[in-house]
Design a protein around this motif. Sequence first.
Motif, PDB file in Angstrom:
ATOM      1  N   GLN A  53       0.996   6.517  -7.286  1.00 30.48           N
ATOM      2  CA  GLN A  53      -0.104   7.371  -7.381  1.00 30.48           C
ATOM      3  C   GLN A  53       0.464   8.578  -7.429  1.00 30.48           C
ATOM      4  O   GLN A  53       0.002   9.583  -8.467  1.00 30.48           O
ATOM      5  CB  GLN A  53      -1.391   7.160  -6.347  1.00 30.48           C
ATOM      6  CG  GLN A  53      -2.034   5.945  -6.533  1.00 30.48           C
ATOM      7  CD  GLN A  53      -3.206   5.707  -5.626  1.00 30.48           C
ATOM      8  OE1 GLN A  53      -3.100   6.042  -4.399  1.00 30.48           O
ATOM      9  NE2 GLN A  53      -4.266   4.925  -6.231  1.00 30.48           N
ATOM     10  N   ASN A  54       1.159   9.110  -6.295  1.00 28.85           N
ATOM     11  CA  ASN A  54       1.877  10.576  -6.252  1.00 28.85           C
ATOM     12  C   ASN A  54       2.554  10.646  -7.601  1.00 28.85           C
ATOM     13  O   ASN A  54       2.482  11.655  -8.098  1.00 28.85           O
ATOM     14  CB  ASN A  54       2.650  10.589  -5.078  1.00 28.85           C
ATOM     15  CG  ASN A  54       1.930  10.730  -3.755  1.00 28.85           C
ATOM     16  OD1 ASN A  54       0.706  11.184  -3.981  1.00 28.85           O
ATOM     17  ND2 ASN A  54       2.478  10.493  -2.614  1.00 28.85           N
ATOM     18  N   LEU A  56       0.830  -1.256   0.082  1.00 32.06           N
ATOM     19  CA  LEU A  56      -0.136  -0.187  -0.222  1.00 32.06           C
ATOM     20  C   LEU A  56       0.874   1.340   0.029  1.00 32.06           C
ATOM     21  O   LEU A  56       0.618   2.100  -0.842  1.00 32.06           O
ATOM     22  CB  LEU A  56      -0.960  -0.094   1.102  1.00 32.06           C
ATOM     23  CG  LEU A  56      -2.266  -1.103   1.171  1.00 32.06           C
ATOM     24  CD1 LEU A  56      -2.792  -1.101   2.643  1.00 32.06           C
ATOM     25  CD2 LEU A  56      -3.041  -0.841   0.018  1.00 32.06           C
ATOM     26  N   HIS A  57       2.039   1.488   0.491  1.00 28.55           N
ATOM     27  CA  HIS A  57       2.882   2.523   0.866  1.00 28.55           C
ATOM     28  C   HIS A  57       3.285   2.719  -0.772  1.00 28.55           C
ATOM     29  O   HIS A  57       3.589   3.819  -1.241  1.00 28.55           O
ATOM     30  CB  HIS A  57       3.952   2.272   1.892  1.00 28.55           C
ATOM     31  CG  HIS A  57       5.096   3.191   1.905  1.00 28.55           C
ATOM     32  ND1 HIS A  57       4.993   4.340   1.962  1.00 28.55           N
ATOM     33  CD2 HIS A  57       6.257   3.121   1.117  1.00 28.55           C
ATOM     34  CE1 HIS A  57       5.966   5.110   1.933  1.00 28.55           C
ATOM     35  NE2 HIS A  57       6.848   4.351   1.333  1.00 28.55           N
ATOM     36  N   THR A  58       3.760   1.484  -1.276  1.00 35.64           N
ATOM     37  CA  THR A  58       4.469   1.844  -2.708  1.00 35.64           C
ATOM     38  C   THR A  58       3.425   2.316  -3.702  1.00 35.64           C
ATOM     39  O   THR A  58       3.572   2.801  -4.449  1.00 35.64           O
ATOM     40  CB  THR A  58       5.088   0.312  -3.179  1.00 35.64           C
ATOM     41  OG1 THR A  58       5.860   0.022  -2.207  1.00 35.64           O
ATOM     42  CG2 THR A  58       5.507   0.228  -4.506  1.00 35.64           C
ATOM     43  N   ARG A  59       2.098   1.691  -3.349  1.00 36.06           N
ATOM     44  CA  ARG A  59       0.894   1.915  -4.385  1.00 36.06           C
ATOM     45  C   ARG A  59       0.872   3.599  -4.289  1.00 36.06           C
ATOM     46  O   ARG A  59       0.582   4.163  -5.088  1.00 36.06           O
ATOM     47  CB  ARG A  59      -0.108   1.456  -3.940  1.00 36.06           C
ATOM     48  CG  ARG A  59      -1.417   1.818  -4.765  1.00 36.06           C
ATOM     49  CD  ARG A  59      -2.841   1.301  -4.420  1.00 36.06           C
ATOM     50  NE  ARG A  59      -2.983   2.405  -3.120  1.00 36.06           N
ATOM     51  CZ  ARG A  59      -3.838   2.138  -2.284  1.00 36.06           C
ATOM     52  NH1 ARG A  59      -4.804   1.359  -2.350  1.00 36.06           N
ATOM     53  NH2 ARG A  59      -3.962   2.821  -1.220  1.00 36.06           N
ATOM     54  N   ASP A  60       0.882   4.009  -3.029  1.00 39.09           N
ATOM     55  CA  ASP A  60       0.554   5.690  -2.589  1.00 39.09           C
ATOM     56  C   ASP A  60       1.568   6.381  -3.325  1.00 39.09           C
ATOM     57  O   ASP A  60       1.543   7.562  -4.123  1.00 39.09           O
ATOM     58  CB  ASP A  60       0.612   5.872  -1.310  1.00 39.09           C
ATOM     59  CG  ASP A  60      -0.687   5.264  -0.500  1.00 39.09           C
ATOM     60  OD1 ASP A  60      -1.714   4.851  -1.175  1.00 39.09           O
ATOM     61  OD2 ASP A  60      -0.647   5.157   0.859  1.00 39.09           O
TER      62      ASP A  60
END
Length: 119
Positions: free
Chosen positions: A97-98, A90-94
């Motif tokens: 997305q940024n 989830l951190h990597t996905r965020d």
Amino acid sequence: MTQSDAYVTIDIGHAHAVRHLHPQKDVFGDFVLPHQDKILNAHVYHTEREGYGHVPPNRLSDIRGRLDLLGLSESCDWWVVELMNPAELLHTRDLLQNYLEAPTRPKAADQQRLPLGAF
């Protein structure tokens, strides 16, 4: 790949982890640029560590150069975050997305300005 006309998946974490095995090779110049039209998708994570496996990026700067390279390939429109830990995923996905929402990212015309060691 050139002779088969096959598309490929590029694993940016694995490429980062093994670059020390062939320091004289230029993954960017020898593979990504000449074959950027054949990169179909990518496995995204920072690097690999023996005994641990896939390591997530702590911050976007850990993988930004490699994402910029992927952006040069118009056919690469599928990125898989290859992490098992839900929090790391989830951190990597965020971070991704940024990156994707940022107003400016390199385009094919910018490839001459990307650092060769970005991969």
